[in-house]
Design an enzyme around this catalytic site. Sequence first.
Site, PDB file in Angstrom:
ATOM      1  N   GLY A  10       1.114  -1.118   0.168  1.00 14.93           N
ATOM      2  CA  GLY A  10      -0.055  -0.301   0.339  1.00 14.93           C
ATOM      3  C   GLY A  10       1.208   1.002   0.257  1.00 14.93           C
ATOM      4  N   PHE A  41      -6.183 -10.546   5.448  1.00 15.81           N
ATOM      5  CA  PHE A  41      -6.511  -9.825   7.022  1.00 15.81           C
ATOM      6  C   PHE A  41      -8.180 -10.785   6.519  1.00 15.81           C
ATOM      7  CE2 PHE A  41      -4.492  -6.512   9.073  1.00 15.81           C
ATOM      8  CZ  PHE A  41      -3.209  -6.802   9.087  1.00 15.81           C
ATOM      9  N   ALA A  64      -4.694  -1.850   4.785  1.00 16.37           N
ATOM     10  CA  ALA A  64      -6.530  -1.874   4.925  1.00 16.37           C
ATOM     11  C   ALA A  64      -7.341  -1.864   3.934  1.00 16.37           C
ATOM     12  CB  ALA A  64      -6.544   0.094   5.779  1.00 16.37           C
ATOM     13  N   ASP A 106      -8.718  10.474   9.959  1.00 12.18           N
ATOM     14  CA  ASP A 106      -9.578  11.329  10.547  1.00 12.18           C
ATOM     15  C   ASP A 106     -11.283  10.973  10.309  1.00 12.18           C
ATOM     16  OD1 ASP A 106      -8.740  11.668   7.703  1.00 12.18           O
ATOM     17  OD2 ASP A 106     -10.623  12.762   8.016  1.00 12.18           O
ATOM     18  N   TYR A 129     -16.778   2.284   6.562  1.00  7.79           N
ATOM     19  CA  TYR A 129     -15.427   2.575   6.111  1.00  7.79           C
ATOM     20  C   TYR A 129     -14.381   3.671   8.225  1.00  7.79           C
ATOM     21  CZ  TYR A 129     -10.588   4.609   6.018  1.00  7.79           C
ATOM     22  OH  TYR A 129      -8.873   4.224   5.853  1.00  7.79           O
ATOM     23  N   TRP A 154      -6.199  11.939   4.655  1.00 13.34           N
ATOM     24  CA  TRP A 154      -5.977  12.735   3.475  1.00 13.34           C
ATOM     25  C   TRP A 154      -4.164  12.022   2.830  1.00 13.34           C
ATOM     26  CZ3 TRP A 154      -7.996  18.368   2.321  1.00 13.34           C
ATOM     27  CH2 TRP A 154      -9.175  17.884   1.868  1.00 13.34           C
TER      28      TRP A 154
END
Length: 305
Positions: A10, A41, A64, A106, A129, A154
């Site tokens: 990633g 995962f 993720a 965030d 999410y 971001w």
Amino acid sequence: MKILLFGKDGQVGWELQRSLAPLGNVVALGTKGDGVMAGNFLDPEGIARTVRAVQPEVIVNAAAYTAVDKAESDQVVARQVNALTPGVLAREAQACGSLLVHYSTDYVFDGSGQAPWREGDATGPLNVYGATKLEGERLVAQHCPHHLVLRTSWVYAARGGNFAKTMLRLALQRERLTVIDDQHGAPTSADLLADLTAHMVRAALDRSALAGTYHAAAAGETTWNGYARLVLQQAAQAGVALKAPADAVDPVTTDAFPAAARRPLNSRLDTAKLRRTFGLQLPPWQAGVARMLAEVLRPGEEISI
Ligand code: NDP
């Protein structure tokens, strides 16, 4: 020292392979795993077995489910990857005495108000999410007290696709662009997060009192519109012949772009705790974007967007 890294391919995982290397022997796994070692995962038993086999001093989880809109209709998978397997990982980390580093977002907040979010502020995710990431960070903290959870915002990297490259591509094709200007936050580079992680791991390894949740983002703030404008300004300065200059980026509100997942308007993160606790400085977001663009816009080379 042995470090077990999940999610090696990633944006952040790729940079972690670099930044963690000087700290020890990094066993880096992607979704496909490596031989008998599991990295997917969706296979929590395999992940648990892998931790037991490697017996690492540090585990860093950069894996993720990050497809924010897709998560709305793919909740079971998103929850497994973002919450349930990180919970398993946390139990295994605790059992073998490892420090566990995990990333969050965030998007655990509801985006209300204007003030930068602090670590202890009430959460209230607006989308699947965010909800799965919140559950994941809670399971990590609950099952592995010696953890570092870095909430960021971001994220971008020079490698692969990103918002800046999309803006460049569109500005080469069209005379005007329309970009959201009511979501506020700080674009944060994957290499900054990876470097922060390495510094924080070194400090936290022997001092369990440093464990906890930290907001980790570049300094300053902008909107997607401001971000797009900076990208086009810098591209023009670098001599790229854009059809749409920076002042042809029109503002629009989030409502104008219907998406499956709701997004928070206020993604500002207060990073004072991280800076104070670890004695680290966070560079302004513009510096990281300029660096990434310098890689993308190499003079004399075709733009790799
Ligand atoms: P990326 O999407 O670039 O990387 C996520 C990695 O996880 C990919 O390599 C992906 O592999 C892997 N992955 C997906 N599903 C699985 C699975 N079932 N098993 C194992 N690995 C899987 O994300 P980032 O590097 O940007 O994100 C790093 C962290 O930062 C994450 O925790 C994310 O939630 C958080 N974050 C990211 C933000 C962003 O804007 N990107 C913003 C805020 C927080 P594959 O590509 O093969 O699917």
